[in-house]
Design an enzyme around this catalytic site. Structure first.
Site, mmCIF file in Angstrom:
data_model
loop_
_atom_site.group_PDB
_atom_site.id
_atom_site.type_symbol
_atom_site.label_atom_id
_atom_site.label_comp_id
_atom_site.label_asym_id
_atom_site.label_seq_id
_atom_site.Cartn_x
_atom_site.Cartn_y
_atom_site.Cartn_z
ATOM 1 C CG ASN A 1 -101.601 0.920 54.816
ATOM 2 O OD1 ASN A 1 -100.773 -0.119 55.514
ATOM 3 N ND2 ASN A 1 -103.019 0.082 54.190
ATOM 4 C CB CYS B 1 -99.921 -9.783 55.595
ATOM 5 S SG CYS B 1 -101.424 -9.417 55.638
ATOM 6 N N GLY C 1 -102.948 -11.605 57.831
ATOM 7 C CA GLY C 1 -102.974 -12.453 56.496
ATOM 8 C C GLY C 1 -102.989 -13.928 57.109
ATOM 9 C CG HIS D 1 -106.910 -10.840 55.800
ATOM 10 N ND1 HIS D 1 -105.982 -11.262 55.229
ATOM 11 C CD2 HIS D 1 -106.930 -10.567 56.707
ATOM 12 C CE1 HIS D 1 -105.089 -10.040 56.051
ATOM 13 N NE2 HIS D 1 -106.147 -9.690 56.778
ATOM 14 C CB CYS E 1 -99.664 -3.684 60.257
ATOM 15 S SG CYS E 1 -99.078 -4.797 59.100
ATOM 16 C CD GLU F 1 -100.022 -6.629 54.063
ATOM 17 O OE1 GLU F 1 -100.323 -5.850 54.556
ATOM 18 O OE2 GLU F 1 -98.668 -6.848 53.999
#
Length: 290
Positions: free
Chosen positions: A65, A234, A237, A169, A74, A225
C-alpha cells in the site's frame, strides 16, 4: 533502473513491476511508500509485483500500500494485474490464475474488455475477519456481525456489518431517505476515516465503506482503505457491500456498485457462494525508476 507500468481500475491506481525473476519484491515497503507519493514519487495507491506462480497458479501477486503496509488482496489491483499480463502477452488464454495472500484468485478478460474476477467466498466468522464484535446467529451464514452498533467516537455511532474478502471490511449503511447523509459523511471523511481504520474493534485495522442504497440493484459507496486512505474505488469493498446488503435485506445478489471512480458489477452467486466482480482496468503509462 527499474521499469514499471502505471495502471488504474476506476481511478484506484497502481505501479506494476515485473518481478518474475526474483522471489522477493524488488522494492522495500519504504521504497514503495516513496514511489506512491504523489508529489515526490510516481504517485499511486499501491505498488504491485508480478511474481512467478506458486500453489498451482500461473502467477503470484504481492502488493504494498501507499503507507508501506502489505494487504492480503486488492480487487482493483487484481484486475490491473490481469490487464497487465494480457497487455504484455504473458498469458495466452483469457483466464488466468493468481496466487495471493488471500488464496488463489481467477480472473477472465471478457470480449468487451471488462475483467471478471472470481473473488472467492466471503468470510463472516468474527474471529477470522478479525473483529472483536460478538457475532449473532444467522440462519443462512451462521455466526456473523450484522448491523451491530459501532461507537466510533463519543458522538458518532454507526450500524456496521463486518465482512472479509481476505481483508477486513466494516460496512456502514446510510438511509436512502436522508440524501444529505452521504454529503455529511464526506464532509467529515478525513477525520472519520483514520478513526475507523484503527478502531480497537478491528485488531488488524479495517477498510470502511459507507453505503447509500438507491434501489435493490444499485448502491453508492465511498471507502476509506486500510493503508491507503480515501480511494477512487475498492473492489473487495464493493464485494463486501453486496454481501452486507444481502444479509441486511437491502440489496439483491446481483448489484451495480457506484464508486467515486465509476461502476463495478458484483454478483454473489447462491449456487457456489462465490462473489464475482466485473469492471475495467486501464494502462496509463510506462516509465523507468532510476
Amino acid at each position: 533502473a527499474l521499469p514499471f507500468s502505471k495502471y488504474h481500475g476506476l481511478g484506484n491506481d497502481f505501479i506494476i513491476v515485473d518481478n518474475r525473476h526474483n522471489p522477493h519484491p524488488l522494492c522495500s515497503p519504504a521504497q514503495a511508500k516513496q514511489l506512491c507519493d504523489r508529489h515526490f514519487g510516481v504517485g499511486a495507491d499501491g505498488v504491485i509485483f508480478v511474481l512467478s506462480g506458486e500453489v498451482g497458479c500461473e502467477f503470484t501477486m504481492r502488493i504494498y500500500n501507499s503507507d508501506g503496509s502489505e494487504p492480503q488482496m486488492c480487487g482493483n489491483g487484481i484486475r490491473c494485474f490481469a490487464k497487465y499480463l494480457h497487455d504484455k502477452s504473458l498469458v495466452t488464454t483469457g483466464r488466468i490464475s493468481v496466487s495471493t495472500k488471500a488464496g488463489p484468485i481467477h480472473a477472465t478478460l471478457n470480449e468487451d474488455g471488462m475483467i471478471e474476477v472470481a473473488m472467492g467466498r466471503p468470510i463472516l466468522t468474527p474471529a477470522l475477519i478479525p473483529t472483536l464484535f460478538p457475532g449473532v446467529a444467522h440462519e443462512a451464514v451462521g455466526n456473523a456481525v450484522i448491523n451491530a452498533s459501532w461507537k466510533v467516537t463519543p458522538l458518532r455511532t454507526f450500524h456496521v456489518t463486518a465482512v472479509s474478502m481476505g481483508n477486513p471490511h466494516a460496512v456502514s449503511w446510510l438511509q436512502v431517505v436522508f440524501i444529505d447523509d452521504m454529503d455529511e459523511i464526506l464532509a467529515t471523511f478525513n477525520e472519520l476515516g483514520p478513526i475507523c481504520e484503527r478502531h480497537d474493534m478491528f485488531p488488524e485495522r479495517v477498510n470502511t465503506e459507507f453505503v447509500q442504497v438507491y434501489e435493490r440493484g444499485h448502491a453508492r459507496m465511498v471507502v476509506w482503505e486500510r493503508g491507503a486512505g480515501p480511494t477512487m474505488a475498492c473492489g473487495t469493498g464493493a464485494c463486501a457491500v453486496v454481501v452486507a446488503g444481502v444479509l441486511n435485506g437491502k440489496l439483491d445478489r446481483q448489484c451495480t456498485v457506484t464508486l467515486p471512480g465509476g461502476d463495478l458489477c458484483i454478483e454473489w452467486r447462491e449456487s457456489d457462494d462465490i462473489i464475482y466482480m466485473t469492471g475495467p482496468a486501464r494502462k496509463v503509462f510506462e516509465g523507468m525508476i532510476s
